[in-house]
Design a protein around this motif. Sequence first.
Motif, PDB file in Angstrom:
ATOM      1  N   ALA A  27       0.781  -1.113   0.010  1.00  0.00           N
ATOM      2  CA  ALA A  27       0.045  -0.369   0.040  1.00  0.00           C
ATOM      3  C   ALA A  27       0.655   1.272  -0.061  1.00  0.00           C
ATOM      4  O   ALA A  27       0.523   1.858  -0.779  1.00  0.00           O
ATOM      5  CB  ALA A  27      -0.930   0.093   0.919  1.00  0.00           C
ATOM      6  N   LYS A  55      -3.751  -1.286  -3.933  1.00  0.00           N
ATOM      7  CA  LYS A  55      -5.247   0.492  -3.197  1.00  0.00           C
ATOM      8  C   LYS A  55      -6.147   0.313  -2.859  1.00  0.00           C
ATOM      9  O   LYS A  55      -6.733   1.244  -2.564  1.00  0.00           O
ATOM     10  CB  LYS A  55      -5.499  -0.233  -5.436  1.00  0.00           C
ATOM     11  CG  LYS A  55      -4.822  -0.035  -6.468  1.00  0.00           C
ATOM     12  CD  LYS A  55      -3.576   0.897  -6.562  1.00  0.00           C
ATOM     13  CE  LYS A  55      -2.759   0.319  -7.741  1.00  0.00           C
ATOM     14  NZ  LYS A  55      -1.390   2.368  -7.979  1.00  0.00           N
ATOM     15  N   LEU A 102      -3.540   4.454   0.006  1.00  0.00           N
ATOM     16  CA  LEU A 102      -4.604   4.102  -0.299  1.00  0.00           C
ATOM     17  C   LEU A 102      -6.044   4.473  -1.602  1.00  0.00           C
ATOM     18  O   LEU A 102      -6.338   5.405  -0.777  1.00  0.00           O
ATOM     19  CB  LEU A 102      -5.668   3.003   0.598  1.00  0.00           C
ATOM     20  CG  LEU A 102      -4.754   1.753   1.280  1.00  0.00           C
ATOM     21  CD1 LEU A 102      -5.377   1.567   2.846  1.00  0.00           C
ATOM     22  CD2 LEU A 102      -4.561   0.594   0.318  1.00  0.00           C
TER      23      LEU A 102
END
Length: 684
Positions: free
Chosen positions: A382, A388, A414
């Motif tokens: 991340a 994601k 994120l």
Amino acid sequence: MDIKYVPTICPYCGVGCGMNLVVKDEKVVGIEPWKRHPVNEGKLCPKGNFCYEIIHREDRLTTPLIKENGEFREASWDEAYDLIASKLGAYDPNEIGFFCCARSPNENIYVNQKFARIVVGTHNIDHCARLCHGPTVAGLAASFGSGAMTNSYASFEDADLIFSIGANSLEAHPLVGRKLMRAKMNGAYFIVADPRYTPTAKQADQYVPFKTGTDVALMNAMMNVIISEGLEDKEFIEKRTKNYEELKEVVSKYTPEMAEEITQVPADVIRDIAIKYAKADKAAIVYSLGITEHSHGVDNVMQTANLAMLTGNIGRLGTGVNPLRGQNNVQGACDMGALPTDYPGYRKVADQEVMEDVTCTWGCSDLECEPGLKIPEMIDAAAKGDLKVLYITGEDPMISDPDTHHVEEALNNLDFFVVQDIFMTDTAEFADVVLPAACWAEQEGTFTNGERRVQLIRKAVDAPGESKYDWEIFCDLAKKMGADPEMFTYESAQDIFEEVRTVTPQYAGMNRERLERPEALHWPCPSEDHPGTPMMHVEKFAHPDGLGIFMPLEEQGPMETPDDEYPLILTTTRILFHYHAAMTRRAATLDREVPTGYVEINTEDAAELGIVNKEKVKVKSRRGEIEIPARVTDDIVKGIVNIPMHFKECSANILTNAAAIDPKSGMPEYKACAVAISKMEGSK
């Protein structure tokens, strides 16, 4: 006045104590003893006694929340589901990760991992065993063929000797501590090896302080003595193990004198405890996070297995290798397949035949055979932008994961982040969507404790507001994302458990009627006429050939060692009155007992630094720094300092090292990082 008593299981550590929730006017108002319960016999520690104080707090989450322009607003379930479903469907499955909750019932965890694998298509599934007993699962599976406690808690009372290493049972697992004290009263000799003179160590017949991170050298030297003195169990070694000669060759160079240089334990003490352990007819090993939370945690665990097999202390009452699990259902979370490498029942993701069997049972299309990412790997991915989307259920990595600044960087990076919990935790503050979940007292299901005992929890009250069961949320999302309704239609937690039995061989013989008894059942329980297995490896180990495997291991030590700039070693611990911050710090009685953290520092170290007791000091590592009161004490080895992990305002995990990872398990090294302590500006 309507009062009822609802028998259930404590939501904190892995001991699995029974309790009765006292319900008056649809509110839980207290705890009463469950004297019939075999684990704790009506006794509870402070955490268990006051666990009810968090259930009806006004800050419970009660409605879905969606973040817009940096602020949360209330939303409907349909709106939240639509948003989550659209995001989960928009990314490659390898870009999505799930943290499951080891404090949640088995049924919730099972549906969570099933949703991740079938609907989303990812094995990026993990839970906090990675950060506590991941080395136990990996290490004991390698040595014995099964990564779990070998004996029951009751077995301790039959021991002639108990060797506790890296376990402060009287604080972290008090009702196991009670059984250890009963064993001692029965005549068992109690040895405690620990860098801290803990409340448990103070009850020992023999306390062995040693340098944190040198467990492999200490146990190699013990085995060196046992073999040199001819005290090994030759018959057990010949009939039930393999790889002994390789072990013998490695430990031959670890003389007590050599180990003294590494561990700071006098050579004559090493000889003494080794001979006492080997000569005891029934010797049990007890350990916990003090040996697992290292960059060589798996090696530490395998050393306990080596020591037990060398002396034939396996498969009998009063013996065994006995890890004390950290969270109430961390054993169950492993059993349910909340692991990137394993389906339920520890069947391997990478095994094509296993994959085909699981897809047949679930009625889904082929699943990937490539294992997913572990928690530290998901955090790293991340931060790099490779992961994601993250969906966290009931975990709080902003408090519990190493190197808090690195965790914050990852969460901020994120594209989309969902948290499902009972409170607005420090982690949930970063989320795009927060979903309100039911707590343990508001649902049915099962927990599996550290001795593999599968126990019922029972619903006492309704969940507040619009909160839902975790399994219900994942089933709703699955249908929203177009999954076959047949795969995610359950009427109750019992329906889910019946499916668990079909895919988890260890649970196959467990039905509701059998679990209704306070004794419940220990896995493995392969059929409904099987009594369960309180003690494993009685006649053979769980490997296909039935043999235990000796693992020759070399001392490695911590990845980060002291130097002139950072001259002290930091270790981290739990304390008697606290668990994870989101829970016990919201219990008013417990928070009053210990309202903030502290750093334990040896009296000599404190004198050299001019630090006095209760003075606020600065503790700094290569990751960050905190301000925290000092607790000056002789109860810790010189050169080592200790900070409890529970307190956000002086968080130990701002300092800990996320880069120091056990390559065999993915465990971060919580128990050893280099720090410096200094006086605050203006202090005298």
